[in-house]
Design an enzyme around this catalytic site. Sequence first.
Site, PDB file in Angstrom:
ATOM      1  N   ARG A 261      66.131  26.620  27.751  1.00  0.00           N
ATOM      2  CA  ARG A 261      64.881  27.258  28.139  1.00  0.00           C
ATOM      3  C   ARG A 261      65.073  28.773  28.226  1.00  0.00           C
ATOM      4  O   ARG A 261      66.054  29.246  28.788  1.00  0.00           O
ATOM      5  CB  ARG A 261      64.387  26.724  29.485  1.00  0.00           C
ATOM      6  CG  ARG A 261      64.062  25.230  29.432  1.00  0.00           C
ATOM      7  CD  ARG A 261      63.460  24.729  30.715  1.00  0.00           C
ATOM      8  NE  ARG A 261      63.271  23.286  30.661  1.00  0.00           N
ATOM      9  CZ  ARG A 261      62.817  22.541  31.670  1.00  0.00           C
ATOM     10  NH1 ARG A 261      62.517  23.119  32.822  1.00  0.00           N
ATOM     11  NH2 ARG A 261      62.678  21.247  31.529  1.00  0.00           N
ATOM     12  N   ARG A 276      68.783  28.260  37.932  1.00  0.00           N
ATOM     13  CA  ARG A 276      67.886  28.475  36.798  1.00  0.00           C
ATOM     14  C   ARG A 276      68.685  29.059  35.635  1.00  0.00           C
ATOM     15  O   ARG A 276      68.954  30.257  35.578  1.00  0.00           O
ATOM     16  CB  ARG A 276      66.743  29.415  37.201  1.00  0.00           C
ATOM     17  CG  ARG A 276      65.544  29.371  36.272  1.00  0.00           C
ATOM     18  CD  ARG A 276      64.414  30.252  36.779  1.00  0.00           C
ATOM     19  NE  ARG A 276      63.883  29.788  38.043  1.00  0.00           N
ATOM     20  CZ  ARG A 276      62.939  28.848  38.167  1.00  0.00           C
ATOM     21  NH1 ARG A 276      62.448  28.266  37.103  1.00  0.00           N
ATOM     22  NH2 ARG A 276      62.494  28.501  39.364  1.00  0.00           N
ATOM     23  N   GLU A 348      63.245  22.412  44.421  1.00  0.00           N
ATOM     24  CA  GLU A 348      62.909  21.374  43.439  1.00  0.00           C
ATOM     25  C   GLU A 348      64.149  20.899  42.688  1.00  0.00           C
ATOM     26  O   GLU A 348      64.958  21.696  42.217  1.00  0.00           O
ATOM     27  CB  GLU A 348      61.888  21.917  42.434  1.00  0.00           C
ATOM     28  CG  GLU A 348      61.503  20.907  41.354  1.00  0.00           C
ATOM     29  CD  GLU A 348      60.925  21.554  40.116  1.00  0.00           C
ATOM     30  OE1 GLU A 348      61.049  20.954  39.036  1.00  0.00           O
ATOM     31  OE2 GLU A 348      60.368  22.662  40.223  1.00  0.00           O
ATOM     32  N   SER A 351      60.876  16.753  38.817  1.00  0.00           N
ATOM     33  CA  SER A 351      59.424  16.772  38.706  1.00  0.00           C
ATOM     34  C   SER A 351      59.030  15.570  37.862  1.00  0.00           C
ATOM     35  O   SER A 351      59.517  15.411  36.736  1.00  0.00           O
ATOM     36  CB  SER A 351      58.972  18.081  38.050  1.00  0.00           C
ATOM     37  OG  SER A 351      57.581  18.251  38.149  1.00  0.00           O
ATOM     38  N   ARG A 390      71.319  21.262  39.213  1.00  0.00           N
ATOM     39  CA  ARG A 390      70.734  21.418  40.549  1.00  0.00           C
ATOM     40  C   ARG A 390      71.308  20.385  41.525  1.00  0.00           C
ATOM     41  O   ARG A 390      71.424  20.670  42.713  1.00  0.00           O
ATOM     42  CB  ARG A 390      69.213  21.327  40.464  1.00  0.00           C
ATOM     43  CG  ARG A 390      68.615  22.493  39.695  1.00  0.00           C
ATOM     44  CD  ARG A 390      67.112  22.593  39.865  1.00  0.00           C
ATOM     45  NE  ARG A 390      66.588  23.756  39.135  1.00  0.00           N
ATOM     46  CZ  ARG A 390      65.412  24.314  39.330  1.00  0.00           C
ATOM     47  NH1 ARG A 390      64.591  23.807  40.251  1.00  0.00           N
ATOM     48  NH2 ARG A 390      65.020  25.355  38.633  1.00  0.00           N
TER      49      ARG A 390
END
Length: 426
Positions: A261, A276, A348, A351, A390
């Site tokens: 990403r 991230r 988070e 999701s 994460r």
Amino acid sequence: MHDIRQIRENPESFDAGLARRGVEPVAQTILAIDEQRRSVATRMQEGQSRRNEASKAIGKAMGQGDTETAEALKAEVAQLKETLPALEAEEKELTAKLQDALARLPNIPVDEVPDGEDESQNVEVGKWGTPGTFAFTPKEHADLGPALGLDFETGALISGARFTFLKGQMARLHRALAQFMLDTQTATNGYMECNVPLLVKDDAVFGTGQLPKFSEDLFQTTDGRWMIPTAEVSLTNAVREQILDPEALPLRMTALTPCFRSEAGAAGRDTRGFIRQHQFEKVELVTVCKPEESEAEHERMVAAAEGILQALDLPYRKVLLCAGDMGATARKTFDLEVWLPGQGAYREISSISNCGDYQARRMNARFKPEGSKKTEFVHTLNGSGLAVGRTLVAVLENYQQEDGSVLVPDALKPWMGGIEKLTPLS
């Protein structure tokens, strides 16, 4: 993608649903394009029909010796042959314009999704576990990790910002987490393991909704392919352009892949640490099912992700996202947020979204209900089960010791080759 027939039938409801996501009214604009397209299509069909009738009439007129009528018909056919291509081109252009307008709009939230503009208006619907207490001030993973093999400097030296180099026991822990997740989702939760392409074509990223609006979030190769931002792209597109056997549904798939990403929409956020990254690994869950099954499958997928956190004894909370915070393709989303004692906050880690038939329409993925002559679009769902990096962060922060070591959670020990504690590298 939206059903134009539903917009025709209830444009006010369509605009009201999009308004919950901050989108200005568009139904009348879309219907104007649709009306123009249908008008041109009607004229084209009438012209084609008249051309065919006139062509047949020419032979009849000539057979009757009526050369005057035959010549007039020939002139009419010639004229139609000149005008029809222009109508066909116009109809094609308007169809593409309509499809593009529909493709750029987000999904409509279901009624139970709360109103709201951003994450501050999400609703906590559950909490599991109790954050642990420490006899010392717990560190954030970015401060704790480097001594244990979480090497940010080498990653940046090789590739730049948002890349990390994992060494020794840290790399082993990362691999153990990924394997534990994948084995659990297959053996315990019944998802079929898949090994999928990491480079995909335009149609694939269009099908899952990253194109045309979100290309800036992706990486593209020199030959025009896209590096997947998540295995959702490859797994979901496995059913594109198909009419599925209803007996094969629900189809539950999982894959462990690298994900890529650009993080274009997250400039300045989480620049420090391992949360991230431009490249990371994730165990993705995807379900393809009948419309009446999707709500139950959504709850099932959430439970599959929660089970990983519970097995690792990581406190977390379950959040129902508000309309303004959901991804564009989702009609309902739950986030799982894991407790990070170093940050003193929930972050988070998964999701899980129900996309309804939004992606299926883009992919033309259908099934034929038993006893029906017509096909219906399937529903698709996706979620993380979990993001490996994460989860690594959560283990480091929740299992850290005062001497800088990190205990290995009991659930991971079978995958750690006898290592029970991460200790600073010599």
